[in-house]
Design a protein around this motif. Structure first.
Motif, PDB file in Angstrom:
ATOM      1  N   ILE A 143       0.840  -1.265  -0.221  1.00  0.00           N
ATOM      2  CA  ILE A 143      -0.088   0.085  -0.089  1.00  0.00           C
ATOM      3  C   ILE A 143       0.937   1.291   0.121  1.00  0.00           C
ATOM      4  N   ASN A 144       2.056   1.224   0.292  1.00  0.00           N
ATOM      5  CA  ASN A 144       2.891   2.334   0.422  1.00  0.00           C
ATOM      6  C   ASN A 144       3.571   2.778  -0.850  1.00  0.00           C
ATOM      7  N   ALA A 145       3.491   1.790  -1.854  1.00  0.00           N
ATOM      8  CA  ALA A 145       4.352   1.989  -3.191  1.00  0.00           C
ATOM      9  C   ALA A 145       3.195   3.224  -3.844  1.00  0.00           C
ATOM     10  N   PRO A 146       3.723   4.006  -4.573  1.00  0.00           N
ATOM     11  CA  PRO A 146       3.161   5.123  -5.305  1.00  0.00           C
ATOM     12  C   PRO A 146       2.672   4.565  -6.800  1.00  0.00           C
ATOM     13  N   ASP A 147       1.362   4.789  -7.014  1.00  0.00           N
ATOM     14  CA  ASP A 147       0.679   4.653  -8.317  1.00  0.00           C
ATOM     15  C   ASP A 147       0.270   5.731  -8.947  1.00  0.00           C
ATOM     16  N   LEU A 148       0.170   5.597 -10.547  1.00  0.00           N
ATOM     17  CA  LEU A 148      -0.405   6.754 -11.249  1.00  0.00           C
ATOM     18  C   LEU A 148      -1.984   6.643 -11.449  1.00  0.00           C
ATOM     19  N   TYR A 149      -2.470   5.430 -10.996  1.00  0.00           N
ATOM     20  CA  TYR A 149      -3.912   5.326 -11.437  1.00  0.00           C
ATOM     21  C   TYR A 149      -4.742   6.520 -10.603  1.00  0.00           C
ATOM     22  N   ILE A 150      -4.593   6.305  -9.274  1.00  0.00           N
ATOM     23  CA  ILE A 150      -5.380   7.446  -8.480  1.00  0.00           C
ATOM     24  C   ILE A 150      -5.130   8.667  -8.871  1.00  0.00           C
ATOM     25  N   PRO A 151      -3.898   9.321  -9.124  1.00  0.00           N
ATOM     26  CA  PRO A 151      -3.723  10.658  -9.662  1.00  0.00           C
ATOM     27  C   PRO A 151      -4.339  10.930 -10.828  1.00  0.00           C
ATOM     28  N   ALA A 152      -4.403  10.029 -11.807  1.00  0.00           N
ATOM     29  CA  ALA A 152      -4.724  10.190 -12.968  1.00  0.00           C
ATOM     30  C   ALA A 152      -6.334  10.366 -12.982  1.00  0.00           C
ATOM     31  N   MET A 153      -6.927   9.342 -12.421  1.00  0.00           N
ATOM     32  CA  MET A 153      -8.352   9.617 -12.075  1.00  0.00           C
ATOM     33  C   MET A 153      -8.717  10.637 -11.366  1.00  0.00           C
ATOM     34  N   ASN A 205      20.904  12.305  -2.661  1.00  0.00           N
ATOM     35  CA  ASN A 205      20.925  11.169  -3.276  1.00  0.00           C
ATOM     36  C   ASN A 205      19.628  10.027  -3.098  1.00  0.00           C
ATOM     37  N   THR A 206      18.582  10.199  -3.742  1.00  0.00           N
ATOM     38  CA  THR A 206      17.365   9.381  -3.603  1.00  0.00           C
ATOM     39  C   THR A 206      16.927   8.670  -4.752  1.00  0.00           C
ATOM     40  N   ASP A 207      16.048   7.468  -4.477  1.00  0.00           N
ATOM     41  CA  ASP A 207      15.533   6.688  -5.333  1.00  0.00           C
ATOM     42  C   ASP A 207      14.163   7.163  -6.003  1.00  0.00           C
ATOM     43  N   LEU A 208      14.171   8.568  -5.559  1.00  0.00           N
ATOM     44  CA  LEU A 208      12.920   9.182  -5.804  1.00  0.00           C
ATOM     45  C   LEU A 208      12.798   9.391  -7.408  1.00  0.00           C
ATOM     46  N   THR A 209      11.966   9.003  -8.162  1.00  0.00           N
ATOM     47  CA  THR A 209      12.108   9.344  -9.641  1.00  0.00           C
ATOM     48  C   THR A 209      11.164  10.151 -10.049  1.00  0.00           C
ATOM     49  N   THR A 210      11.146  10.903 -11.181  1.00  0.00           N
ATOM     50  CA  THR A 210      10.237  11.848 -11.595  1.00  0.00           C
ATOM     51  C   THR A 210       8.650  11.476 -11.595  1.00  0.00           C
ATOM     52  N   ILE A 211       8.469  10.138 -12.113  1.00  0.00           N
ATOM     53  CA  ILE A 211       7.394   9.507 -12.137  1.00  0.00           C
ATOM     54  C   ILE A 211       6.740   9.646 -10.711  1.00  0.00           C
ATOM     55  N   ASP A 212       7.624   9.026  -9.558  1.00  0.00           N
ATOM     56  CA  ASP A 212       7.022   8.717  -8.315  1.00  0.00           C
ATOM     57  C   ASP A 212       6.627  10.236  -7.807  1.00  0.00           C
ATOM     58  N   LEU A 213       7.438  11.447  -8.193  1.00  0.00           N
ATOM     59  CA  LEU A 213       7.118  12.643  -7.682  1.00  0.00           C
ATOM     60  C   LEU A 213       5.637  13.012  -8.335  1.00  0.00           C
ATOM     61  N   VAL A 214       5.425  12.776  -9.629  1.00  0.00           N
ATOM     62  CA  VAL A 214       4.214  13.074 -10.026  1.00  0.00           C
ATOM     63  C   VAL A 214       3.088  12.180  -9.605  1.00  0.00           C
ATOM     64  N   ALA A 215       3.327  11.059  -9.152  1.00  0.00           N
ATOM     65  CA  ALA A 215       2.323  10.314  -8.234  1.00  0.00           C
ATOM     66  C   ALA A 215       1.837  11.014  -6.970  1.00  0.00           C
ATOM     67  N   PHE A 216       2.941  11.320  -6.285  1.00  0.00           N
ATOM     68  CA  PHE A 216       2.752  11.923  -4.935  1.00  0.00           C
ATOM     69  C   PHE A 216       2.188  13.235  -5.115  1.00  0.00           C
ATOM     70  N   LEU A 217       2.514  13.902  -5.996  1.00  0.00           N
ATOM     71  CA  LEU A 217       1.979  15.341  -6.171  1.00  0.00           C
ATOM     72  C   LEU A 217       0.503  15.093  -6.532  1.00  0.00           C
ATOM     73  N   GLY A 218       0.222  14.334  -7.238  1.00  0.00           N
ATOM     74  CA  GLY A 218      -1.222  13.894  -7.737  1.00  0.00           C
ATOM     75  C   GLY A 218      -2.108  13.432  -6.746  1.00  0.00           C
TER      76      GLY A 218
END
Lengths: 305, 76
Positions: A143-153, A205-218
């Motif tokens: 459940i802690n993993a970011p996803d793009l489904y919820i932000p997109a919807m 130095n983080t493993d936070l990718t751009t898409i992760d960021l978009v997910a969190f901000l969404g």
């Protein structure tokens, strides 16, 4: 109906069964374009070009018996196949499709639990993302993993709810929808760029990718939708109450999530924890989390009167 | 709400241009942000100022591309 029609007789004969507008069966659309009887490019495409199977048997046979249209159909389908190949080869250069698939590997349980977490993150204990041999586990299992489904919807729903809100106040016009979408996307892009710049300047130095960021901000769009809907139902009081609750929830959610991504690296590297550097990173996390409620208010207050 | 994607694009372009036209000799050296003034330390922590100077130099290099010699002769 046939005489004044400029198209060839075979085509106009086929148009008869579908002359009542909007009567085309949606299943017909999909079946026709994938079957061998499809027409490829050319004059046959269009709203009136799909016949019902019973009536289309003889006009289609008559059409296919014509050798010129046979050739044209073969050429058209080969052109379509070539185009599809080209797109498939080059799509990976512009959009990382395989990486995106990870973010959409969700199921209903995950979505339900994540929405609950977005509205009530106070009781959740373990915020660490589970790994499986160096790759993060798919959102379906963690459940802690970011996803793009919820932000997109949530983004699309936000646009629709904004349109609804404007409509109830007699302020609606179609280009306003586009303006809302463009504005929200522009703020999202600005946030992502600002955070990427800050991460670069602070050498995090983080493993936070751009898409992760978009997910969190969404994830903030979920709170915005809740606020606007309550505002529509219960007026300004309901709007402020629900928006305030969602703002605090998103603030806590972002802090607890980003703390593991941005601040954990310092401890994980074994570097002695120096005050100044970690302090700056804490400031960055707080700033990102504080920007969420501000943007949630800014993007919705003009919708609730 | 006139903040659209296009205005963001315009703003980003203007900002990148502003960073690219900062003159190395006339301006950056005078405020201590020249590229040869800070890259002494090879320690683990670059620091914000050296990251900024590197960023300015990178933007300048990318935006000016292959015509660096001509820029030197133009002498604005």
């Amino acid at each position: 109906m046939n005489e004044p029609h400029p198209s060839p007789p075979a085509a106009s004969k086929r148009r008869i069964p579908v002359s009542p507008p909007g009567m085309a069966d949606p299943h017909q659309l999909f079946d026709d374009t994938s079957s061998a009887q499809s027409r490829g490019f050319g004059a046959q495409r269009g709203p009136g070009g799909l016949g019902y199977p019973a009536a289309a048997a003889s006009p289609q046979e008559a059409f296919l018996a014509d050798p010129v249209s046979n050739m044209a159909m073969a050429y058209g389908s080969s052109l379509a196949a070539q185009g599809k190949e080209l797109v498939d080869k080059n799509i990976d250069r512009f959009i990382p499709v395989t990486k995106l698939k990870y973010y959409f590997a969700v199921d209903t349980m995950y979505v339900g639990k994540k929405l609950g977490l977005l509205f009530f993150p106070y009781l959740h204990q373990d915020w660490e993302v589970q790994y499986q041999q160096d790759t993060p586990v798919a959102p379906r299992f963690d459940i802690n993993a970011p996803d793009l489904y919820i932000p997109a919807m949530a983004f699309i729903t936000y646009i629709l709810v904004a349109g609804l809100a404007l409509g109830t106040q007699d302020r609606f016009s179609p280009d306003l929808l586009g303006l809302q979408a463009s504005s929200a996307l522009a703020w999202l892009t600005l946030e992502v760029l600002a955070i990427l710049l800050s991460l670069y300047l602070l050498t995090v130095n983080t493993d936070l990718t751009t898409i992760d960021l978009v997910a969190f901000l969404g994830y903030k769009y979920v709170g915005m939708i809740g606020g606007v809907l309550m505002g529509l139902l219960f007026g300004k009081v309901g709007y402020y109450l629900v928006l305030g609750w969602c703002c605090v929830s998103i603030f806590v959610f972002m802090i607890r999530t980003l703390r593991l991504k941005i601040l954990a690296e310092a401890a994980a590297q074994g570097v002695p924890v120096r005050g100044a550097r970690n302090q700056l990173r804490m400031y960055l996390t707080m700033a990102v989390a504080a920007a969420q409620p501000l943007l949630m208010y800014w993007l919705t207050f003009h919708l609730v009167r | 709400m006139a903040f659209t994607l296009y205005s963001l694009l315009q703003a980003a372009l203007l900002c990148v241009n502003a960073i690219a036209v900062l003159h190395e000799e006339r301006f950056l050296k005078n405020i201590g942000w020249g590229t040869d003034q800070g890259i002494g330390g090879f320690g683990e922590e670059p620091g914000i100022k050296s990251q900024l100077t590197n960023l300015i130099r990178s933007v300048r290099t990318v935006m000016r591309g292959k015509k660096k010699n001509e820029w030197n002769t133009l002498k604005f």
